[in-house]
Design an enzyme around this catalytic site. Structure first.
Site, mmCIF file in Angstrom:
data_model
loop_
_atom_site.group_PDB
_atom_site.id
_atom_site.type_symbol
_atom_site.label_atom_id
_atom_site.label_comp_id
_atom_site.label_asym_id
_atom_site.label_seq_id
_atom_site.Cartn_x
_atom_site.Cartn_y
_atom_site.Cartn_z
ATOM 1 N N LYS A 33 0.851 -1.191 0.000
ATOM 2 C CA LYS A 33 0.000 0.000 0.000
ATOM 3 C C LYS A 33 0.888 1.242 0.000
ATOM 4 C CE LYS A 33 -4.440 0.617 2.309
ATOM 5 N NZ LYS A 33 -5.115 0.526 3.604
HETATM 6 O O1 G3P Z 1 -7.742 1.064 5.322
HETATM 7 C C1 G3P Z 1 -8.027 2.374 5.003
HETATM 8 C C2 G3P Z 1 -9.415 2.862 5.352
HETATM 9 O O2 G3P Z 1 -10.373 1.900 5.151
HETATM 10 C C3 G3P Z 1 -9.520 3.661 6.607
HETATM 11 O O3 G3P Z 1 -10.819 3.834 7.080
HETATM 12 O O4 G3P Z 1 -12.437 4.476 8.830
HETATM 13 O O5 G3P Z 1 -10.009 5.045 9.137
HETATM 14 O O6 G3P Z 1 -11.393 6.241 7.450
HETATM 15 P P1 G3P Z 1 -11.182 4.957 8.169
#
Ligand code: G3P
Length: 219
Positions: free
Chosen positions: A83
């Site tokens: 990533k």
């Molecule tokens: O893995 C990246 C993403 O899904 C992060 O989500 O909830 O931290 O905005 P969030």
């Protein structure tokens, strides 16, 4: 649409993977930090549990260091996807790692222009962050829709898959599928909610009560 788990919690991933419905896993530095465990130990365990793509994020910010970190992460298991953040350096690293045969997931995507660049860099996946756009008053799912529209115009030359990320609730998952996103990466709690419907519970209760009255058994 495939479902990935957005988590680095090995116990949660193990439980969900047992359903056979988990096609992959995405992690990020925040999720790893939350476990309080060593990165490589966590990644090795996840990669053993889930044969599909497991995203592991670099923490360097310049392309050379990202490539070096990416190679190290990719050495953990054949199913690691590196990533990379959606910066110029991230895009340079993306191009180089993909050329070496290491799959990448370009993350922190907040605009269609960024997604187009990720695709041109040869990313295997691009991750638009739906919930974080909603958080700042924008229409997160509109970004997924725009990216899909753009990519469909070039479907013969673009192989980048659209991975809807920062998913916060069931409706996000449904909307991503309605739009035709390739994948949604879903937090464990939301993934569990997908199966729930009160009428399913009620219906099952009634079926079982009626069946008990017959005094019969199947086995
Ligand atoms: O893995 C990246 C993403 O899904 C992060 O989500 O909830 O931290 O905005 P969030």
């Amino acid at each position: 649409m495939e479902l990935f788990v957005d988590s680095a919690d090995v116990a949660e991933i193990r439980e969900l993977a047992e359903t056979g419905l988990v096609a992959g896993v995405t992690t990020n530095p925040t999720l790893i930090a939350r476990t309080g465990r060593p990165l490589f130990e966590v990644l090795e365990e996840i990669c053993r549990l889930v044969p599909g793509p497991v995203s592991a994020e670099v923490t360097a910010t310049d392309a050379d260091a990202m490539v070096a970190e990416g190679r190290r992460l990719a050495a953990v298991a054949a199913n690691i996807v590196v990533k990379l953040p959606l910066t110029w350096e991230g895009l340079k690293a993306c191009r180089r790692l993909e050329t070496e045969g290491i799959r990448t997931n370009v993350t922190l995507c907040f605009s269609p222009a960024q997604a187009l660049l990720a695709a041109r860099a040869g990313a295997s996946y691009v991750s638009p962050f739906v919930g974080r756009l909603d958080d700042v008053g924008e229409e997160g799912m509109g970004l997924v829709a725009d990216i899909l529209t753009i990519f469909r115009n070039y479907r013969d030359s673009l192989r980048t898959r659209v991975l809807a990320a920062s998913i916060r609730h069931v409706q996000h998952v449904v909307e991503a599928a309605r739009l035709g996103a390739d994948i949604a990466t879903v937090p464990p709690a939301v993934l569990r909610q997908l199966v729930r419907h009160p009428l399913t519970d009620l219906g099952l209760e009634r079926f079982l009560a009626d069946w008990r009255k017959t005094g019969q058994r199947i086995l």
